[in-house]
Scaffold this motif. Structure first.
Motif, mmCIF file in Angstrom:
data_model
loop_
_atom_site.group_PDB
_atom_site.id
_atom_site.type_symbol
_atom_site.label_atom_id
_atom_site.label_comp_id
_atom_site.label_asym_id
_atom_site.label_seq_id
_atom_site.Cartn_x
_atom_site.Cartn_y
_atom_site.Cartn_z
ATOM 1 N N ALA A 141 -17.520 68.536 81.525
ATOM 2 C CA ALA A 141 -17.246 67.266 80.858
ATOM 3 C C ALA A 141 -18.511 66.424 80.722
ATOM 4 C CB ALA A 141 -16.180 66.494 81.637
ATOM 5 N N ILE A 142 -19.334 66.440 81.768
ATOM 6 C CA ILE A 142 -20.602 65.715 81.710
ATOM 7 C C ILE A 142 -21.489 66.287 80.616
ATOM 8 C CG2 ILE A 142 -22.757 65.297 82.962
ATOM 9 C CD1 ILE A 142 -21.044 65.152 85.530
ATOM 10 N N GLN A 143 -21.612 67.608 80.570
ATOM 11 C CA GLN A 143 -22.473 68.240 79.575
ATOM 12 C C GLN A 143 -21.991 67.955 78.157
ATOM 13 O OE1 GLN A 143 -25.489 70.055 80.094
ATOM 14 N NE2 GLN A 143 -25.496 69.486 77.933
ATOM 15 N N GLN A 144 -20.689 68.012 77.944
ATOM 16 C CA GLN A 144 -20.146 67.726 76.613
ATOM 17 C C GLN A 144 -20.474 66.309 76.170
ATOM 18 O OE1 GLN A 144 -15.952 68.681 76.811
ATOM 19 N NE2 GLN A 144 -16.369 70.825 77.341
ATOM 20 N N GLN A 145 -20.382 65.359 77.099
ATOM 21 C CA GLN A 145 -20.700 63.981 76.732
ATOM 22 C C GLN A 145 -22.193 63.784 76.531
ATOM 23 O OE1 GLN A 145 -18.633 61.630 75.786
ATOM 24 N NE2 GLN A 145 -20.442 60.393 75.317
ATOM 25 N N LEU A 146 -23.020 64.476 77.322
ATOM 26 C CA LEU A 146 -24.469 64.379 77.136
ATOM 27 C C LEU A 146 -24.873 64.779 75.726
ATOM 28 C CD1 LEU A 146 -25.897 65.915 80.451
ATOM 29 C CD2 LEU A 146 -25.804 63.498 79.819
ATOM 30 N N ASP A 147 -24.139 65.682 75.136
ATOM 31 C CA ASP A 147 -24.459 66.160 73.791
ATOM 32 C C ASP A 147 -24.013 65.189 72.699
ATOM 33 O OD1 ASP A 147 -25.598 68.440 74.805
ATOM 34 O OD2 ASP A 147 -23.776 69.650 74.629
ATOM 35 N N LYS A 148 -23.299 64.108 73.095
ATOM 36 C CA LYS A 148 -22.803 63.137 72.102
ATOM 37 C C LYS A 148 -23.590 61.826 72.151
ATOM 38 C CE LYS A 148 -18.150 65.103 72.199
ATOM 39 N NZ LYS A 148 -16.718 64.890 72.559
ATOM 40 N N TYR A 149 -23.501 61.096 73.238
ATOM 41 C CA TYR A 149 -24.268 59.858 73.392
ATOM 42 C C TYR A 149 -24.213 59.421 74.847
ATOM 43 C CZ TYR A 149 -19.560 57.774 72.859
ATOM 44 O OH TYR A 149 -18.231 57.473 72.968
ATOM 45 N N LEU A 150 -25.187 58.578 75.215
ATOM 46 C CA LEU A 150 -25.210 57.983 76.542
ATOM 47 C C LEU A 150 -24.823 56.507 76.387
ATOM 48 C CD1 LEU A 150 -28.456 59.675 77.948
ATOM 49 C CD2 LEU A 150 -26.087 60.436 78.117
ATOM 50 N N HIS A 151 -25.587 55.600 76.964
ATOM 51 C CA HIS A 151 -25.269 54.181 76.840
ATOM 52 C C HIS A 151 -25.465 53.721 75.401
ATOM 53 C CE1 HIS A 151 -25.072 49.924 77.805
ATOM 54 N NE2 HIS A 151 -26.222 49.759 77.167
ATOM 55 N N LEU A 152 -24.529 52.906 74.918
ATOM 56 C CA LEU A 152 -24.612 52.392 73.558
ATOM 57 C C LEU A 152 -24.791 50.882 73.508
ATOM 58 C CD1 LEU A 152 -21.809 54.498 71.819
ATOM 59 C CD2 LEU A 152 -24.265 54.932 71.857
ATOM 60 N N MET A 153 -23.877 50.157 74.176
ATOM 61 C CA MET A 153 -23.909 48.698 74.107
ATOM 62 C C MET A 153 -23.130 48.131 75.278
ATOM 63 S SD MET A 153 -22.459 46.216 71.090
ATOM 64 C CE MET A 153 -22.402 44.440 71.325
ATOM 65 N N VAL A 154 -23.364 46.862 75.570
ATOM 66 C CA VAL A 154 -22.695 46.205 76.670
ATOM 67 C C VAL A 154 -21.175 46.430 76.623
ATOM 68 C CG1 VAL A 154 -22.394 43.965 75.520
ATOM 69 C CG2 VAL A 154 -22.641 44.068 77.995
ATOM 70 N N TYR A 155 -20.591 46.513 77.802
ATOM 71 C CA TYR A 155 -19.178 46.894 77.976
ATOM 72 C C TYR A 155 -18.214 46.021 77.167
ATOM 73 C CZ TYR A 155 -14.702 47.405 80.323
ATOM 74 O OH TYR A 155 -13.372 47.604 80.586
ATOM 75 N N GLY A 156 -17.203 46.673 76.586
ATOM 76 C CA GLY A 156 -16.062 45.955 76.030
ATOM 77 C C GLY A 156 -16.140 45.585 74.563
ATOM 78 N N GLU A 157 -17.126 46.076 73.828
ATOM 79 C CA GLU A 157 -17.232 45.754 72.411
ATOM 80 C C GLU A 157 -17.088 46.993 71.529
ATOM 81 O OE1 GLU A 157 -17.362 42.773 70.996
ATOM 82 O OE2 GLU A 157 -17.272 41.764 72.936
ATOM 83 N N LEU A 158 -17.928 48.005 71.763
ATOM 84 C CA LEU A 158 -17.825 49.230 70.970
ATOM 85 C C LEU A 158 -16.716 50.116 71.510
ATOM 86 C CD1 LEU A 158 -21.544 50.275 70.383
ATOM 87 C CD2 LEU A 158 -20.102 48.714 69.062
#
Length: 405
Positions: free
Chosen positions: A66-83
Motif C-alpha cells: 500500500a505504501i509503494q502504491q501511494q508513493l507512485d502517485k503523490y506525497l504531500h500536496l497541501m495543508v490538511y482538509g482542503e484538497l
C-alpha cells in the motif's frame, strides 16, 4: 562532515537528542514480522511492538504494498482538509465502519499526542467550558496540553506552568465521579490504563463514568492510542465495556509502522472548528497520504486475517506459561499485558538479561516500574510465544538465583 568514518552508534550519541542517560543502544538493521535484526545478524524477538505500534508485525507485506502504491502517485500536496485525497477519505470511511454510527467525523494527526491536543481543544470549544479531568497515573502524551492531563506530577513538575483548570481523579474509584460537574468540558480517560501497568476498568466503572458525563453535559474522551486497533481483542477496547465515547483517540497501532493518529467525534461536535475562528484546528501533515494508505492496509489486515480471533487465546498462553515464584501477577486485556515483580531492582536485570542473552526485547511502564511490558504483534504465533516465554523464564531464573546468592 562525512559520516563514512563514524558508526551509526557514534553518530547517534554525537548528534541525536537523548532522552535518558542510559539509552538502550540496540542497533537494528532490519525487521520482519515479530523479529528485529542487528548489523551482525543478531535476532531479537520484539515483545513490545515499538510500544504498541506494530500490531500487524514489522513490514507486513500488504502494508508495504500500500505504501509503494501511494508513493507512485503523490506525497504531500497541501495543508490538511482542503484538497480531496483518496487515502485519508478512504481511511476515514473504513474507520467509521468499525465504530458506532454517531462517531462519523475523523480528524487525522501525525501522532497520539497531537490527537490529544486536538480533542482537548475540541471539547473546550464545543462545551464553552474550561475544566478538564483526567486520571492519576494516566499517560496522554508529552506536548504541553497532553502533559497537563497526564497523571504523574513527577513528569510535569519541571515544565509548569501547564494548562490551568485541570483536575485528576482516581481511575476505578466511582466516588470520584462526583468531581465531574457542570464546569467540566471533558473527562479524558484511557479505556485500559497503559503506563500505569495495564489497569483494566472494574465492572460498572466506565458505564458510571459515561452516565456522569451525560448528566452534567461533559464530553467523554476515550484514549485508545495504545489499546485500540485490535490490541485488546476487539477492534476498539470500549466495545468490551458497553459504552461509547463522545471523542475517540487513536494512533500507535493504526499506522502499521507509519506515523499517524486521529481524533474521532460526531460531525456536530467536529463542526465547531469551521467557524469562530475559521480553521479552528490545523496540521500541515495530518492525513498524510502515505501514512493513511498504510493505516487502511493495516485495518484491512486485522479484519481479513482475522487477527482479533486469536488475541485472547494468545494472551491465555502467555499467562499459562509465565509462571515463576518471582512473578507476582500477570495482568492484561488481550495482548496488552503486565508481568509484575517485586521491584524495579529485580525487573531491570531481567529485562537486560532477556535482551543480551536471550534475544528478547521487553520494557517496563512509565508509572509502574516493577512490571514488565508485553505487547507483541498480534501476528505472533503459538511457537513464538513459547520461545519468548521460555527465554523470559530463563532470564528470570538466572537473575533471581543471582540475587539470592
Amino acid at each position: 562532515m562525512q559520516t563514512a568514518s563514524f558508526t551509526s552508534r557514534q553518530l547517534f550519541l554525537r548528534h541525536q537528542a537523548q532522552t535518558s542517560d542510559f539509552p538502550l543502544l540496540l542497533e537494528i538493521e532490519r525487521a520482519e514480522g515479530v523479529y528485529m535484526y542487528g548489523p551482525e545478524g543478531a535476532r531479537y524477538l520484539d515483545l513490545i511492538s515499538g510500544i504498541g505500534v506494530s500490531n500487524v508485525g514489522h513490514r507486513h507485506p500488504k502494508v508495504l504494498a500500500a505504501i509503494q502504491q501511494q508513493l507512485d502517485k503523490y506525497l504531500h500536496l497541501m495543508v490538511y482538509g482542503e484538497l480531496v485525497q483518496a487515502p485519508p477519505a478512504a481511511l476515514a470511511h473504513a474507520l467509521h465502519h468499525t465504530l458506532p454510527t454517531r462517531l462519523n467525523s475523523v480528524y487525522f494527526t501525525n501522532s497520539g499526542t497531537e490527537a490529544v491536543e486536538g480533542a482537548l481543544k475540541l471539547a473546550k470549544r464545543y462545551t464553552g467550558r474550561t475544566e478538564l479531568i483526567s486520571c492519576h497515573r494516566a499517560y496522554h502524551g508529552s506536548t504541553q496540553g497532553a502533559l497537563s492531563v497526564t497523571g504523574s506530577e513527577e513528569f510535569k513538575r519541571s515544565y509548569r506552568p501547564l494548562l490551568p483548570d485541570v483536575r485528576h481523579i482516581e481511575f476505578n474509584h466511582q466516588a470520584d465521579l462526583d468531581q465531574i460537574t457542570s464546569r467540566t468540558a471533558a473527562v479524558i480517560v484511557e479505556t485500559v490504563q497503559g503506563e500505569a501497568g495495564v489497569r483494566v476498568a472494574l465492572p460498572g466503572y466506565l458505564p458510571a463514568l459515561r452516565q456522569r458525563c451525560q448528566e452534567v453535559g461533559a464530553l467523554l474522551i476515550l484514549d485508545e492510542i495504545q489499546c485500540g486497533f485490535g490490541r485488546t481483542g476487539t477492534f476498539w477496547a470500549f466495545e468490551q465495556f458497553g459504552i461509547e465515547p463522545d471523542i475517540l483517540l487513536t494512533a500507535k497501532g493504526m499506522g502499521g509502522g507509519m506515523p499517524i493518529g486521529a481524533f474521532i467525534a460526531p460531525q456536530e461536535i467536529m463542526a465547531v472548528f469551521k467557524t469562530n475562528p475559521i480553521l479552528g484546528h490545523l496540521t500541515t501533515f495530518g492525513g498524510h497520504p502515505v501514512s493513511c494508505a498504510a493505516s487502511l492496509a493495516t485495518l484491512r489486515v486485522i479484519q481479513e486475517e482475522n487477527l482479533l480471533a486469536g488475541v485472547h487465546e494468545k494472551a491465555a498462553l502467555f499467562r499459562r506459561l509465565l509462571r515463576h515464584p518471582a512473578i507476582r501477577e500477570v495482568r492484561g486485556c488481550g495482548l496488552l499485558m503486565a508481568v509484575e515483580f517485586e521491584s524495579f531492582a529485580v525487573l531491570k536485570p531481567i529485562i537486560d538479561r532477556a535482551l543480551e542473552h536471550e534475544g528478547v526485547l521487553t520494557d517496563w511502564f512509565l508509572f509502574c516500574d516493577n512490571s514488565l511490558r508485553l505487547a507483541p504483534p498480534l501476528t505472533i504465533s503459538k511457537e513464538e510465544i513459547e520461545e519468548a516465554c521460555a527465554a523470559l523464564l530463563r532470564a528470570v531464573e538466572h537473575v533471581t538465583s543471582t540475587l539470592a546468592s
